[in-house]
Design a protein around this motif. Structure first.
Motif, PDB file in Angstrom:
ATOM      1  N   GLU A  88       0.522  -1.325  -0.182  1.00 25.85           N
ATOM      2  CA  GLU A  88      -0.062  -0.341  -0.128  1.00 25.85           C
ATOM      3  C   GLU A  88       0.847   1.305   0.080  1.00 25.85           C
ATOM      4  O   GLU A  88       0.153   2.169  -0.570  1.00 25.85           O
ATOM      5  CB  GLU A  88      -1.036  -0.349   1.110  1.00 25.85           C
ATOM      6  N   MET A  89       1.938   1.197   0.297  1.00 25.77           N
ATOM      7  CA  MET A  89       2.493   2.461   0.862  1.00 25.77           C
ATOM      8  C   MET A  89       3.465   2.558  -0.757  1.00 25.77           C
ATOM      9  O   MET A  89       3.752   4.091  -0.685  1.00 25.77           O
ATOM     10  CB  MET A  89       4.109   1.870   1.456  1.00 25.77           C
ATOM     11  N   VAL A  90       3.387   2.076  -1.450  1.00 22.81           N
ATOM     12  CA  VAL A  90       3.168   2.795  -2.689  1.00 22.81           C
ATOM     13  C   VAL A  90       2.624   2.789  -3.884  1.00 22.81           C
ATOM     14  O   VAL A  90       2.861   3.024  -4.792  1.00 22.81           O
ATOM     15  CB  VAL A  90       4.912   1.764  -3.652  1.00 22.81           C
ATOM     16  N   SER A  91       1.448   2.431  -3.428  1.00 23.38           N
ATOM     17  CA  SER A  91       0.408   2.832  -4.332  1.00 23.38           C
ATOM     18  C   SER A  91       0.443   4.326  -4.986  1.00 23.38           C
ATOM     19  O   SER A  91      -0.107   3.955  -5.797  1.00 23.38           O
ATOM     20  CB  SER A  91      -0.285   2.904  -3.281  1.00 23.38           C
ATOM     21  N   THR A  92       0.611   5.404  -4.969  1.00 21.03           N
ATOM     22  CA  THR A  92       1.134   6.238  -5.383  1.00 21.03           C
ATOM     23  C   THR A  92       2.181   7.151  -5.707  1.00 21.03           C
ATOM     24  O   THR A  92       2.647   7.950  -6.369  1.00 21.03           O
ATOM     25  CB  THR A  92       0.163   8.085  -4.517  1.00 21.03           C
ATOM     26  N   HIS A  93       3.036   5.817  -5.762  1.00 22.88           N
ATOM     27  CA  HIS A  93       4.682   6.500  -6.030  1.00 22.88           C
ATOM     28  C   HIS A  93       4.534   6.793  -7.567  1.00 22.88           C
ATOM     29  O   HIS A  93       5.357   7.776  -7.163  1.00 22.88           O
ATOM     30  CB  HIS A  93       5.086   4.841  -5.991  1.00 22.88           C
ATOM     31  N   TYR A  94       4.198   6.409  -8.282  1.00 20.93           N
ATOM     32  CA  TYR A  94       4.354   6.406 -10.285  1.00 20.93           C
ATOM     33  C   TYR A  94       4.155   8.480 -10.110  1.00 20.93           C
ATOM     34  O   TYR A  94       4.251   9.124 -10.861  1.00 20.93           O
ATOM     35  CB  TYR A  94       4.008   6.018 -11.032  1.00 20.93           C
ATOM     36  N   GLU A  95       2.662   8.425  -9.527  1.00 20.34           N
ATOM     37  CA  GLU A  95       1.959   9.967  -9.630  1.00 20.34           C
ATOM     38  C   GLU A  95       2.912  10.780  -8.426  1.00 20.34           C
ATOM     39  O   GLU A  95       3.084  11.687  -9.261  1.00 20.34           O
ATOM     40  CB  GLU A  95       0.300   9.836  -8.385  1.00 20.34           C
ATOM     41  N   ASP A  96       3.000  10.553  -7.649  1.00 19.41           N
ATOM     42  CA  ASP A  96       3.695  11.320  -6.573  1.00 19.41           C
ATOM     43  C   ASP A  96       5.507  11.704  -7.653  1.00 19.41           C
ATOM     44  O   ASP A  96       5.623  12.700  -7.288  1.00 19.41           O
ATOM     45  CB  ASP A  96       4.610  10.570  -5.770  1.00 19.41           C
ATOM     46  N   LEU A  97       6.274  10.615  -8.509  1.00 20.95           N
ATOM     47  CA  LEU A  97       7.131  10.969  -9.300  1.00 20.95           C
ATOM     48  C   LEU A  97       6.768  11.896 -10.653  1.00 20.95           C
ATOM     49  O   LEU A  97       7.820  12.225 -11.314  1.00 20.95           O
ATOM     50  CB  LEU A  97       7.709   9.913  -9.518  1.00 20.95           C
ATOM     51  N   GLY A  98       5.420  11.916 -10.848  1.00 21.08           N
ATOM     52  CA  GLY A  98       5.352  12.988 -12.056  1.00 21.08           C
ATOM     53  C   GLY A  98       4.551  11.733 -13.206  1.00 21.08           C
ATOM     54  O   GLY A  98       4.653  12.840 -14.468  1.00 21.08           O
ATOM     55  N   PHE A  99       4.453  10.869 -12.854  1.00 19.17           N
ATOM     56  CA  PHE A  99       4.008  10.034 -13.757  1.00 19.17           C
ATOM     57  C   PHE A  99       2.615  10.306 -14.035  1.00 19.17           C
ATOM     58  O   PHE A  99       2.032  10.827 -13.322  1.00 19.17           O
ATOM     59  CB  PHE A  99       4.227   8.528 -13.839  1.00 19.17           C
ATOM     60  N   THR A 100       1.756  10.025 -15.415  1.00 17.22           N
ATOM     61  CA  THR A 100       0.566  10.674 -15.641  1.00 17.22           C
ATOM     62  C   THR A 100      -0.120   8.669 -15.786  1.00 17.22           C
ATOM     63  O   THR A 100       0.391   7.610 -16.194  1.00 17.22           O
ATOM     64  CB  THR A 100       0.347  11.006 -17.360  1.00 17.22           C
ATOM     65  N   ARG A 101      -0.757   8.947 -15.047  1.00 18.07           N
ATOM     66  CA  ARG A 101      -1.551   7.246 -15.177  1.00 18.07           C
ATOM     67  C   ARG A 101      -2.130   7.290 -16.344  1.00 18.07           C
ATOM     68  O   ARG A 101      -3.196   7.900 -17.344  1.00 18.07           O
ATOM     69  CB  ARG A 101      -2.851   7.647 -14.101  1.00 18.07           C
ATOM     70  N   ILE A 102      -2.647   5.753 -17.073  1.00 17.62           N
ATOM     71  CA  ILE A 102      -2.919   5.560 -18.339  1.00 17.62           C
ATOM     72  C   ILE A 102      -3.810   4.452 -18.252  1.00 17.62           C
ATOM     73  O   ILE A 102      -3.725   3.011 -17.649  1.00 17.62           O
ATOM     74  CB  ILE A 102      -1.321   5.081 -19.864  1.00 17.62           C
ATOM     75  N   ALA A 103      -5.035   4.721 -19.168  1.00 21.54           N
ATOM     76  CA  ALA A 103      -5.827   3.074 -19.051  1.00 21.54           C
ATOM     77  C   ALA A 103      -4.948   2.414 -19.459  1.00 21.54           C
ATOM     78  O   ALA A 103      -4.731   2.891 -20.571  1.00 21.54           O
ATOM     79  CB  ALA A 103      -7.048   3.870 -19.602  1.00 21.54           C
ATOM     80  N   SER A 104      -5.273   1.533 -19.184  1.00 27.33           N
ATOM     81  CA  SER A 104      -4.519  -0.076 -19.929  1.00 27.33           C
ATOM     82  C   SER A 104      -5.140  -1.577 -19.207  1.00 27.33           C
ATOM     83  O   SER A 104      -5.237  -1.761 -18.162  1.00 27.33           O
ATOM     84  CB  SER A 104      -3.169  -0.148 -19.554  1.00 27.33           C
ATOM     85  N   GLY A 105      -7.141  -1.476 -19.448  1.00 30.18           N
ATOM     86  CA  GLY A 105      -7.401  -2.435 -19.343  1.00 30.18           C
ATOM     87  C   GLY A 105      -7.325  -2.811 -17.376  1.00 30.18           C
ATOM     88  O   GLY A 105      -7.615  -1.916 -16.674  1.00 30.18           O
TER      89      GLY A 105
END
Lengths: 79, 578
Positions: free
Chosen positions: B536-553
């Motif tokens: 759970e502690m890394v659930s927002t890891h990529y968003e925190d680093l400036g990644f954008t969420r992309i839809a992929s199934g």
């Protein structure tokens, strides 16, 4: 102990091991008559019966059983 | 250990939502009972087993024929139990001049299959049987069966040291503990081809499952010890330091000395030790500081908690300090009341039911095999020191009001390197052990890592160390990059040891990755978060680093564009440029 007492004890063990409360054993019952009584469950039945009566069967006895009656006789011989 | 019948009942309540392991179970005697026990024990540990069983006595055929159903099945784990009874039958058929080759022939077979089977191979070693042809003189006759069995077990150890995907399940040790008359049932063997007694089967399979669980990262990392009547005899607060039982002479001091020696060996192999005692702290510390017969010293412990609070709360405190899961902790206490409090409040903690007589502690603990592991490296030896240094950092952190100021004061350096043969073992171990800061929780064996590091076209693995003015943390982070296409780099693995959280390692790492992407002509980096019960502690890891969420199934994917990337702030300096 009488043969009918052994038979009813066996019935309880069969019901427990084969997980089927409807099993009715008679002296003539053999493995074709009881669903789930195969070579594997037979192993568990043997171990459980041995522990229940505090006895040990000979390997040749186990292989020689043709019906529940034979099982009862093997048990009665040791009690 | 549960009885076989109890295990059978466990299987009635199948849980749908557990993760599934693909396991092939092969034996040279009837395996049906073994498979029931394996599935039930796995279920109790939170796994479903997708099981492949071959027909009776098909080990050689299934393993040597590369087109067999076994290879088709693509198991995560292959368990092979060949019995000493069948080995003896093989020996009996040999002529005098060939008996001496028994061990070598079998080892060659294991060597061959461990190369062709790419799954992790759990192979049972051979509990001894002395056929009493030579009596004790068998020790001097190379062709005796006893000589061959012992050589075989020894050669299997040698082979497993050199074969990263081979794990020996030590059934010989199990037999040493429980005895052959309990393990082996001659009458079952004669009547139905089953080697092990019904009563021994749960224990036999639990030892195989221990290995699988360790490889899945489910291992114990910390031993928490009570003091009075656990680490020494008597009550320090009442009896005083000169009257406690430890060492030669007083009471059963020897028993406690042996327990302490056991704990110290565990510490030396990387298990963290902690004290959890109902005592006044200064009094509890005194024996460690002043008693000449104490084996354990204060510096052997990562955390020392002695107070009058309840032990469940104190173990929570220990958990927070060490930042490891409750399920990786083992708690030893002589007092049934304390054990129950901990069991009720913290059911994930393993609490052995210590026997009443302390002289039986060790033999009882041996029977549980709680500290199974799947690797051993240099890092394990230094672990206690690493955690103690961390405790020092925590105390210094409190004197800085500003987080950035604190981080800058640490003078942190990181060495970034591609995987090499010195780090294969540690990388594999981190993929197996890390649960919290682990984005996809993909487990790798040492041989997987080695293979992957040779595939330069598709993979690029990086290790990160971290050191600061207090000392080195060693290798603490692993990245595995996978080339998806010419423009896209996929982060197959990103994990970080929890002892270096909140140092800005994430920022330093992503800067490093972007740097690598630029140099190799990629335009974007894609990451994935796969949720588990622990990360759970890394659930927002990529968003925190400036990644954008992309839809992929169903998958949760994130994308980072290299072009628009702005270097992130970090207080970590690269020791050597990449």
């Amino acid at each position: 102990m009488k043969k009918e007492n052994v038979l009813s004890a066996l019935q309880e063990i069969f019901r427990d091991i084969l997980n089927n409360e409807l099993i009715l054993l008679s002296e003539e019952t053999n493995s074709n008559d009881v669903e789930g009584w195969d070579s594997l469950t037979n192993i568990m039945l043997v171990v459980t019966i041995e522990n229940h009566f505090g006895i040990k069967f000979l390997s040749s006895e186990i292989l020689g059983w043709k019906s529940v009656s034979d099982m009862c006789d093997s048990i009665l011989m040791k009690l | 250990m549960r009885s076989f019948k109890e295990l059978q009942k466990v299987l009635i309540n199948q849980k749908e939502n557990y993760p599934t392991l693909r396991v092939a179970l092969l034996g040279d005697s009837a395996t049906q009972f073994l498979s029931v026990a394996l599935r039930a024990l796995a279920l109790e540990n939170g796994y479903l087993i997708d099981l492949f069983e071959s027909d009776y006595d098909q080990v050689e055929r299934q393993c040597l024929d590369l087109s067999s159903d076994l290879y088709e099945f693509k198991a995560d784990y292959v368990i092979i139990c060949q019995s000493t009874q069948k080995l003896l039958a093989n020996y009996n058929q040999r002529g005098l001049e060939d008996q001496v080759n028994l061990a070598n022939d079998r080892v060659d077979f294991v060597k061959t299959i461990s190369q062709s089977i790419h799954s992790k191979l759990v192979y049972f070693n051979y509990p001894e049987i002395d056929d009493c042809i030579f009596g004790s003189f068998a020790n001097s006759v190379e062709a005796s069966f006893l000589y061959q069995v012992r050589s075989l077990n020894h050669e299997l150890m040698d082979l497993s040291r050199l074969t990263p995907n081979l794990f020996i399940c030590d059934l010989a040790s199990v037999q040493n503990k429980i005895g052959r008359d309990f393990l082996f049932s001659p009458s079952l063997n004669a009547t139905s081809g089953m080697v092990y007694s019904l009563d021994a089967i749960p224990l036999v399979m639990s030892r195989a499952l221990d290995i699988i669980l360790a490889l899945q990262g489910r291992l114990k990392k910390c031993l928490i010890l009570d003091l009075d009547n656990t680490l020494w005899g008597g009550v320090i607060g009442d009896d005083g330091i000169e009257n406690i039982q430890i060492g030669q002479g007083r009471g059963i001091g020897k028993a406690f000395t042996e327990l302490q020696e056991w704990a110290r060996k565990l510490k030396d192999r990387g298990i963290l030790l902690a004290v959890c005692s109902k005592n006044t702290e200064s009094i509890a510390r005194e024996p460690f500081e002043k008693h000449p017969d104490m084996v354990l010293k204060l510096e052997d412990f990562s955390v020392f908690v002695a107070n009058w609070d309840n032990k469940a709360d104190n173990i929570r405190r220990i958990q927070q300090t060490l930042n490891i899961g409750f399920e990786s902790m083992v708690f030893l206490d002589d007092n049934p009341f304390e054990r129950n409090i901990v069991r009720e409040n913290l059911p994930s903690v393993t609490v052995p039911e210590l026997p009443n007589d302390p002289s039986n502690y060790l033999e009882y603990l041996y029977s549980l095999n709680v500290f199974e592991t799947a690797s051993f490296s240099k890092e394990d030896v230094n672990r206690t020191r690493l955690y103690q240094v961390e405790a020092q950092r925590v105390s210094q952190k409190n004197s800085f009001t500003n987080e950035d100021e604190f981080l800058a004061s640490l003078n942190m350096q990181s060495e970034v390197k591609p995987f090499d043969r010195f780090t294969f073992a540690r990388v594999a171990q981190l993929t197996q052990r890390s649960n919290q800061f682990n984005l996809r929780t993909k487990r790798y064996s040492e041989s997987d890592i080695e293979k992957l590091s040779r595939d330069h076209e598709n993979y690029h693995g990086l290790t990160f160390t971290l050191s600061d003015k207090f000392g080195s943390n060693g290798l603490i982070s692993v990245i595995i990059l996978n080339k998806q296409d010419n423009s896209t780099l996929f982060i197959d693995t990103w994990l970080l040891s929890c002892r270096v959280l909140k140092r800005g390692m994430e920022n330093f790492t992503i800067n490093t990755l972007v740097d690598y992407a630029v140099k190799n002509g990629y335009s974007k980096i894609v990451g994935e978060y796969i949720a588990t019960a622990k990360n759970e502690m890394v659930s927002t890891h990529y968003e925190d680093l400036g990644f954008t969420r992309i839809a992929s199934g169903k998958n949760i994917l994130y994308e980072l564009s290299i072009e628009t990337y702005k270097e992130r702030v970090t207080y970590i300096i690269s020791e050597k440029p990449l």
